[in-house]
Design a protein around this motif. Structure first.
Motif, short mmCIF file in Angstrom:
data_model
loop_
_atom_site.label_atom_id
_atom_site.label_comp_id
_atom_site.label_asym_id
_atom_site.label_seq_id
_atom_site.Cartn_x
_atom_site.Cartn_y
_atom_site.Cartn_z
N THR A 222 31.44 35.02 43.98
CA THR A 222 32.34 36.16 44.02
C THR A 222 33.77 35.69 44.22
OG1 THR A 222 32.17 36.44 46.43
CG2 THR A 222 30.52 37.56 45.08
N GLY A 223 34.70 36.56 43.94
CA GLY A 223 36.09 36.30 44.26
C GLY A 223 36.33 36.46 45.75
N ASP A 224 37.50 36.09 46.18
CA ASP A 224 37.85 36.18 47.59
C ASP A 224 38.36 37.59 47.89
OD1 ASP A 224 38.77 35.93 50.15
OD2 ASP A 224 40.15 34.29 49.75
N PRO A 225 37.61 38.39 48.68
CA PRO A 225 38.08 39.75 48.97
C PRO A 225 39.35 39.77 49.82
CG PRO A 225 36.16 39.23 50.31
CD PRO A 225 36.33 38.10 49.33
N TRP A 226 39.70 38.64 50.43
CA TRP A 226 40.90 38.56 51.24
C TRP A 226 41.98 37.72 50.56
CZ3 TRP A 226 40.42 38.23 57.27
CH2 TRP A 226 39.69 39.34 57.74
N MET B 147 32.13 37.24 58.08
CA MET B 147 32.40 37.19 56.64
C MET B 147 33.38 38.26 56.18
SD MET B 147 31.97 35.91 53.66
CE MET B 147 30.61 34.75 53.85
N PRO B 148 34.49 37.87 55.58
CA PRO B 148 35.39 38.84 54.95
C PRO B 148 34.68 39.61 53.84
CG PRO B 148 36.54 36.78 55.30
CD PRO B 148 35.09 36.53 55.59
N LEU B 149 34.97 40.91 53.78
CA LEU B 149 34.36 41.80 52.79
C LEU B 149 35.45 42.58 52.06
CD1 LEU B 149 31.60 43.42 55.05
CD2 LEU B 149 31.29 41.50 53.48
N ALA B 150 35.11 43.07 50.88
CA ALA B 150 35.90 44.11 50.24
C ALA B 150 35.47 45.44 50.84
CB ALA B 150 35.66 44.10 48.74
N TRP B 151 36.39 46.39 50.95
CA TRP B 151 36.04 47.66 51.58
C TRP B 151 34.87 48.34 50.86
CZ3 TRP B 151 37.23 49.22 56.23
CH2 TRP B 151 38.35 48.69 56.86
N GLU B 152 34.80 48.21 49.55
CA GLU B 152 33.73 48.87 48.82
C GLU B 152 32.37 48.22 49.06
OE1 GLU B 152 36.18 46.38 45.82
OE2 GLU B 152 36.55 47.72 47.53
#
Length: 298
Positions: free
Chosen positions: A282-286, A254-259
């Motif tokens: 959620t929005g797409d962190p990538w 799963m792609p994540l946001a760094w935070e």
């Protein structure tokens, strides 16, 4: 020739058109996930997964009777495969058996029909075999390494990539670790990308030998994290963003946001069951992945 995929997260969802045989076959028995369930998952995440698997040579982990039965990797076209799976010919191996790729959602559902539980693409497209468009650093913790140390390793890889002028994105592997991925303009060849990835891994191992290793030997990995740079060479693959893993729990990469990196989200936190809910909420962190690509500097 398969074209480079340009699907975005805002693309209109596509409907499944490929008929499944034995749709009730259990692929993850403990979780109750069937072939039909896997097809539904892929249809739900299609706009997100498409840019990472369409138009690329693929290696598949196929499990015809689910994760409790025999499993094998498949990278070449086979007799009787779905007509929606596309044979592609490596220009360096014109006499060899064709490799496989997909062009659309029908192709992805064709992979589901073929019991492909994991999808591992090349880091280059079938439109440009010899110029990778991403770097993947696989952080694989050895025995005794806690999750916080894996997060610290990912942040260190991020700093080194950014110091080199690259953008860095992070995703769970769906296994034990994390992948840090940098998008590239496909200009440098495999040899240059391989040298760069190796230098990052060996630099981390040299600076913190008590924490990191850059060699595969298991004897050296206890209590340390392997910075696996070997995904970055011609013909090598890494599990795709949003691909499930053929393991108990049905985790996905799963792609994540760094935070988002923290103790509450472990390496197998997101699954076939809960990933679509996350993506809907959620929005797409990538979402900036491709717009962030730059050439690899010499």
């Amino acid at each position: 020739m398969v074209a480079r995929e340009t699907t975005t997260a805002t693309s209109r969802p596509q409907r499944r058109r490929v008929t499944l045989t034995h749709p009730d076959r259990l692929y993850w028995p403990e979780e109750g996930i069937t072939k039909e369930g896997l097809a539904d998952y892929h249809a739900a995440v299609w706009p997100r997964i498409a840019p990472f698997i369409v138009g690329r040579p693929l290696a598949l982990l196929r499990c015809p009777t689910g994760i409790t039965g025999p499993a094998f990797f498949q990278k070449h076209a086979w007799k009787g495969m779905s007509r929606h799976i596309v044979p592609v010919h490596d220009p360096r191996d014109k006499q060899g058996a064709p490799l496989i790729a997909i062009e659309d959602l029908d192709g992805l559902i064709g992979l589901v029909q073929s019991a492909a539980l994991e999808i591992h693409p090349w880091g280059a497209t079938a439109a440009d075999w010899d110029h990778p468009d991403m770097i993947t650093m696989d952080l694989d913790p050895g025995e005794g390494v806690d999750w916080a140390a894996v997060i610290e390793a990912a942040q260190e890889v991020r700093r080194r990539l950014e110091d080199a002028g690259l953008a860095a994105f992070v995703k769970t592997s769906g296994g034990k670790g994390l992948h840090v991925v940098a998008p590239l303009k496909p200009r440098a060849g495999w040899a240059a990308v391989r040298r760069f990835a190796r230098a990052v891994a060996e630099g981390m191992a040299a600076d913190s030998p008590d924490r990191y290793v850059s060699t595969i030997a298991k004897a050296k990995r206890r209590g340390r994290i392997l910075i696996d740079w070997l995904r970055n060479q011609r013909g090598a693959t890494a599990v795709a963003a949003y691909s499930p893993r053929a393991r108990p729990g049905a985790a996905v990469s799963m792609p994540l946001a760094w935070e988002e990196l923290g103790p509450e989200i472990g390496p197998a936190h997101f699954t076939v069951a809960n990933a679509p809910t996350r993506l809907a909420a959620t929005g797409d962190p990538w979402q900036d992945f491709r717009s962030a690509e730059v050439p690899l500097r010499a």
